[in-house]
Design an enzyme around this catalytic site. Structure first.
Site, PDB file in Angstrom:
ATOM      1  N   ASP A  37       5.111   9.185  -1.743  1.00  0.00           N
ATOM      2  CA  ASP A  37       5.985   8.618  -2.786  1.00  0.00           C
ATOM      3  C   ASP A  37       5.906   9.388  -4.098  1.00  0.00           C
ATOM      4  O   ASP A  37       6.937   9.718  -4.695  1.00  0.00           O
ATOM      5  CB  ASP A  37       5.741   7.109  -2.994  1.00  0.00           C
ATOM      6  CG  ASP A  37       4.302   6.715  -3.279  1.00  0.00           C
ATOM      7  OD1 ASP A  37       3.412   7.600  -3.274  1.00  0.00           O
ATOM      8  OD2 ASP A  37       4.056   5.513  -3.532  1.00  0.00           O
ATOM      9  N   SER A 130      -2.318  -3.443  -0.975  1.00  0.00           N
ATOM     10  CA  SER A 130      -1.671  -3.423  -2.274  1.00  0.00           C
ATOM     11  C   SER A 130      -1.808  -4.704  -3.091  1.00  0.00           C
ATOM     12  O   SER A 130      -0.872  -5.120  -3.774  1.00  0.00           O
ATOM     13  CB  SER A 130      -0.183  -3.085  -2.089  1.00  0.00           C
ATOM     14  OG  SER A 130       0.326  -2.636  -3.292  1.00  0.00           O
ATOM     15  N   ASP A 179       4.754   0.699  -3.526  1.00  0.00           N
ATOM     16  CA  ASP A 179       4.271  -0.677  -3.436  1.00  0.00           C
ATOM     17  C   ASP A 179       5.206  -1.635  -4.166  1.00  0.00           C
ATOM     18  O   ASP A 179       5.645  -2.645  -3.632  1.00  0.00           O
ATOM     19  CB  ASP A 179       2.849  -0.769  -3.998  1.00  0.00           C
ATOM     20  CG  ASP A 179       1.908   0.232  -3.331  1.00  0.00           C
ATOM     21  OD1 ASP A 179       2.287   0.766  -2.270  1.00  0.00           O
ATOM     22  OD2 ASP A 179       0.824   0.478  -3.864  1.00  0.00           O
TER      23      ASP A 179
HETATM   24  C1  GLA Z   1      -1.312   3.676  -3.052  1.00  0.00           C
HETATM   25  C2  GLA Z   1      -0.300   3.940  -4.149  1.00  0.00           C
HETATM   26  C3  GLA Z   1       1.065   4.236  -3.555  1.00  0.00           C
HETATM   27  C4  GLA Z   1       0.997   5.322  -2.491  1.00  0.00           C
HETATM   28  C5  GLA Z   1      -0.110   5.020  -1.483  1.00  0.00           C
HETATM   29  C6  GLA Z   1      -0.324   6.153  -0.502  1.00  0.00           C
HETATM   30  O1  GLA Z   1      -1.028   2.487  -2.411  1.00  0.00           O
HETATM   31  O2  GLA Z   1      -0.216   2.839  -5.005  1.00  0.00           O
HETATM   32  O3  GLA Z   1       1.959   4.573  -4.578  1.00  0.00           O
HETATM   33  O4  GLA Z   1       0.843   6.583  -3.068  1.00  0.00           O
HETATM   34  O5  GLA Z   1      -1.343   4.757  -2.129  1.00  0.00           O
HETATM   35  O6  GLA Z   1       0.785   6.331   0.299  1.00  0.00           O
END
Ligand code: GLA
Length: 444
Positions: A37, A130, A179
């Site tokens: 991302d 998350s 996320d």
């Molecule tokens: C975390 C970050 C996301 C993404 C993931 C890995 O969750 O918050 O933005 O980069 O790692 O894909």
């Protein structure tokens, strides 16, 4: 916990607050597309049924009062002012501060109200689902309501997701926007293929005959803790790769070219094919391991300048940074996300699963974000008949996501439960079936 019970607790904890409203905010499980991302390349997550419930109400003055029903998170409060200062590094209130500071910057409200928030979560923390971005989104929804700004009418979910992705950088993590985007925009029963810059989402229906499980390794990866520095190494090294390629382009086409993200290889003025991008990259990064000295030489900068512009306090390994491997992951993972989407739409579930296994291998070997506990869980899932398995989220701990054919669910569960019990994990806590759920909503 029932909503009446929560409301009762709220009124006891915050006797001065007005009548409370509430929102429910899911977590996320990324199916494929890891560490893409922030490179401006697509990802493929779902929102979870588990999440955070937040009760909130305005309070007189400008204090923001935070309570969490999980006793691990002590009560916190801070003043809502322009430029809210961060709390101690790693403090949970920083996620709430991030949301309010971000919205204050965007909306510049004439006065900065106080509010009381009570959080109750069934989302495990630091499990790669998350929980931290859910806290940011929950706080933001509460604050919007207190400000009288209507979600979907005054501010779209896409716009809010973009603002909150940026706002979350306040905690010191250089995350991308996956996320917040899925947490706010998901549709039940669908995975979200998310593209960035500009943010856009394609909702892809999940077939009935697949079950998604998450398996928690028990290795904690708090985004606000030590995992933060390890996470940030990803975006920092990708930025160095971009700088080396900018330099190469300047030599080859005699033009100053700005490549803010690796995704810009494929979009915009460059518009390269994957093969062309690979060839250009191997001219720009000629060795598998590039020392600080080699990087500085190619960029025609001093080592200190390279540090301050790109690497910051990232330790430089004497053997060099594995830039080729990092790039290999980004390019191959991008391909896998596109192929995964096609496989889903074609009902090719075995193929989709294979792509997940390949993704895990690439995350582990080329991006260096796995740990033995996650590798072992992926192998256990393979042995238990999962069609696919991989780490999900930032890595360095947390969970794997497993892709299981409906007909194999019973055997898979028996075998995984046995494996968990034999390997020091409590299967009831570690193994969890996930349903792709809707994005964040106000309950009242
Ligand atoms: C975390 C970050 C996301 C993404 C993931 C890995 O969750 O918050 O933005 O980069 O790692 O894909």
């Amino acid at each position: 916990m029932k909503s009446e019970e929560l409301t009762h607790i709220f009124s006891q904890v915050f006797p001065d607050a007005g009548r409370c409203a509430a929102c429910r905010v899911p977590g996320r499980v990324n199916l494929i597309g890891e560490h893409l991302d922030y490179n401006g390349l697509p990802v493929f997550p779902i929102a979870t049924a588990q999440g955070i419930t937040c009760l909130f109400a305005p309070v007189p003055g400008n204090e923001v009062l935070l309570r969490n029903l999980d006793p691990k998170y002590a009560p916190r409060q801070f003043h809502n002012v322009r430029g809210i200062p961060a709390g101690e590094s790693g403090d949970w209130s920083n996620y709430c501060r991030a949301a309010i500071a971000g919205l204050n910057r965007l909306l510049t409200p004439p006065s900065l109200p106080g509010m009381a928030l009570l959080f109750n979560s069934d989302l495990p923390v630091a499990s790669g689902l998350s929980s931290s971005s859910s806290l940011v989104v929950a706080t933001a929804l509460a604050y919007l309501r207190v400000l009288g700004v209507a979600l979907d009418t005054d501010i779209s979910r896409l716009k809010l997701a973009q603002i909150l992705a940026e706002a979350e950088q306040y905690v010191g993590t250089r995350g991308g926007g996956m996320d917040q985007a899925v947490i706010l925009n998901a549709i039940a029963g669908h995975a979200a293929k998310i593209d960035f810059f500009p943010l856009r989402i394609e909702h892809v229906p999940l077939p009935e005959d697949i079950a998604i499980f998450v398996c928690d390794s028990g290795v904690r990866a708090e985004k606000s803790g030590t995992a933060r520095a390890r996470y940030n190494a990803g975006p920092l090294l990708c930025r160095v790769i971009c700088a080396l390629i900018e330099r190469q382009l300047r030599e080859e086409i005699d033009e100053d070219f700005v490549l803010p993200r690796l995704g810009d290889f494929f979009y915009g003025p460059l518009c390269l094919t994957q093969r062309e991008a690979g060839e250009l990259a191997s001219r720009a990064i000629p060795a598998p391991l590039m020392t600080l000295q080699m990087i500085a030489g190619r960029l025609q900068l001093g080592e200190d300048e390279v540090r301050s512009r790109y690497l910051q306090d990232l330790p430089a390994p004497p053997e060099g940074f594995p830039l080729q491997a990092r790039l290999r992951h980004v390019f191959s993972e991008f391909r896998r996300v596109e192929q995964f989407r096609d496989a889903l739409l074609d009902g090719a579930l075995v193929r989709a699963g294979q792509l997940m296994y390949e993704s895990h291998q690439s995350c582990a070997e080329d991006y260096g974000i796995s740990v033995p506990g996650l590798d072992a869980l992926v192998e256990a899932a393979r042995g238990a008949g999962a069609l696919g398995a991989r780490l999900t989220g930032a890595g360095f701990g947390g969970s794997t996501v497993n892709w299981v054919g409906a007909e194999a669910v019973r055997t898979y569960m028996e075998k995984m439960s046995f494996w968990c019990s034999s390997n020091g994990l409590n299967p009831d806590a570690s193994l969890c079936r996930m349903r792709a759920s809707e994005g964040a909503v106000y309950l009242v």
